[in-house]
Design an enzyme around this catalytic site. Structure first.
Site, PDB file in Angstrom:
ATOM      1  N   ASN A   1     -37.095 -89.963  32.730  1.00  0.00           N
ATOM      2  CA  ASN A   1     -37.259 -90.051  34.182  1.00  0.00           C
ATOM      3  C   ASN A   1     -37.245 -88.660  34.796  1.00  0.00           C
ATOM      4  OD1 ASN A   1     -34.507 -90.258  33.376  1.00  0.00           O
ATOM      5  ND2 ASN A   1     -33.900 -91.004  35.381  1.00  0.00           N
TER       6      ASN A   1
ATOM      7  N   GLU B   1     -36.999 -87.140  38.429  1.00  0.00           N
ATOM      8  CA  GLU B   1     -36.734 -87.430  39.843  1.00  0.00           C
ATOM      9  C   GLU B   1     -37.287 -86.307  40.717  1.00  0.00           C
ATOM     10  OE1 GLU B   1     -32.532 -88.381  40.092  1.00  0.00           O
ATOM     11  OE2 GLU B   1     -32.864 -90.277  39.023  1.00  0.00           O
TER      12      GLU B   1
ATOM     13  N   CYS C   1     -40.241 -93.206  36.490  1.00  0.00           N
ATOM     14  CA  CYS C   1     -39.359 -93.719  35.438  1.00  0.00           C
ATOM     15  C   CYS C   1     -39.818 -93.222  34.064  1.00  0.00           C
ATOM     16  CB  CYS C   1     -39.382 -95.235  35.407  1.00  0.00           C
ATOM     17  SG  CYS C   1     -38.688 -96.044  36.845  1.00  0.00           S
TER      18      CYS C   1
ATOM     19  N   GLU D   1     -40.157 -94.878  31.218  1.00  0.00           N
ATOM     20  CA  GLU D   1     -41.102 -95.740  30.512  1.00  0.00           C
ATOM     21  C   GLU D   1     -42.533 -95.423  30.924  1.00  0.00           C
ATOM     22  OE1 GLU D   1     -38.329 -96.539  32.043  1.00  0.00           O
ATOM     23  OE2 GLU D   1     -37.430 -98.395  31.280  1.00  0.00           O
TER      24      GLU D   1
ATOM     25  N   CYS E   1     -42.211-100.727  35.802  1.00  0.00           N
ATOM     26  CA  CYS E   1     -42.447-100.333  34.402  1.00  0.00           C
ATOM     27  C   CYS E   1     -42.882-101.541  33.574  1.00  0.00           C
ATOM     28  CB  CYS E   1     -41.203 -99.695  33.803  1.00  0.00           C
ATOM     29  SG  CYS E   1     -40.900 -98.040  34.450  1.00  0.00           S
TER      30      CYS E   1
HETATM   31  N1  THU Z   1     -35.351 -95.494  35.848  1.00  0.00           N
HETATM   32  C1  THU Z   1     -36.113 -95.423  34.721  1.00  0.00           C
HETATM   33  O1  THU Z   1     -36.383 -94.326  34.199  1.00  0.00           O
HETATM   34  N2  THU Z   1     -36.565 -96.573  34.176  1.00  0.00           N
HETATM   35  C2  THU Z   1     -36.377 -97.817  34.710  1.00  0.00           C
HETATM   36  O2  THU Z   1     -36.914 -98.794  34.229  1.00  0.00           O
HETATM   37  C3  THU Z   1     -35.492 -97.973  35.869  1.00  0.00           C
HETATM   38  C4  THU Z   1     -34.980 -96.736  36.483  1.00  0.00           C
HETATM   39  C5  THU Z   1     -34.889 -94.253  36.464  1.00  0.00           C
HETATM   40  C6  THU Z   1     -35.484 -93.976  37.812  1.00  0.00           C
HETATM   41  C7  THU Z   1     -34.429 -93.090  38.438  1.00  0.00           C
HETATM   42  O3  THU Z   1     -34.670 -91.754  38.043  1.00  0.00           O
HETATM   43  C8  THU Z   1     -33.131 -93.554  37.795  1.00  0.00           C
HETATM   44  O4  THU Z   1     -33.499 -94.297  36.653  1.00  0.00           O
HETATM   45  C9  THU Z   1     -32.266 -94.401  38.700  1.00  0.00           C
HETATM   46  O5  THU Z   1     -32.982 -95.454  39.236  1.00  0.00           O
END
Ligand code: THU
Length: 155
Positions: free
Chosen positions: A60, A62, A71, A73, A113
């Site tokens: 992920n 941000e 995200c 995935e 995702c």
């Molecule tokens: N996140 C993912 O990487 N995959 C997911 O399926 C759900 C959430 C990440 C997004 C964000 O950076 C952090 O987790 C908190 O939501």
């Protein structure tokens, strides 16, 4: 209600899985270390195994303008399809780390995702199994994305 009763997600210990899948889970776990998640402190790693044997990882990423991040995935899957558009996805592994340790809980992927996974699965012949790192060397296994999202959107 147990997970098994909600849907047919299975569990296994990591050492019972094939070597390529064990490796995929390690790659997902290592990818959490490269995540950029200063806002949530929730570090997600994903690794995709392709039909040509390549492994593509993501995590992920941000962003200060929150919706601009992505995200793990989707970073992994979309990078894999961008680089190898004609290869099939043979497996997807996911691991989550909080600040210090691998998360000790079942952490399914978000709906956006799942939609991306479902779309890719529908475009290829084989199902796309999903392996989620769980506590104490446990792995949650879904034989296909349909286990999580039975009605993915199709145009
Ligand atoms: N996140 C993912 O990487 N995959 C997911 O399926 C759900 C959430 C990440 C997004 C964000 O950076 C952090 O987790 C908190 O939501």
């Amino acid at each position: 209600m147990t997970l098994q009763r909600v849907c047919s997600i299975e569990t296994s210990t990591i050492d019972q899985l094939s070597e390529p899948i064990q490796n995929l889970l390690k790659e997902a776990s290592m990818a959490t270390q490269r995540a950029y998640a200063p806002y949530s402190n929730f570090y997600v790693g994903a690794a995709v195994l392709l039909s040509n044997g390549e492994v593509v990882t993501g995590n992920n990423q941000e962003n200060a303008a929150f919706p601009s991040g992505l995200c793990a995935e989707r970073v992994a899957i979309l990078a894999a399809k961008a680089t190898y558009p004609t290869e099939q996805l043979i497996g997807l592994a996911i691991a989550v780390r909080t600040e210090r340790e691998l998360k000790q809980a079942f952490t399914p992927s978000c709906g956006a995702c799942l939609q991306v996974m479902s779309d890719v699965e529908q475009r290829q012949e084989p199902d796309l199994p999903v392996y989620i790192q769980g506590p104490n060397n446990q792995v949650y296994i879904a034989k296909n994305v349909g286990q999580f999202l039975p009605f993915g959107f199709e145009l």
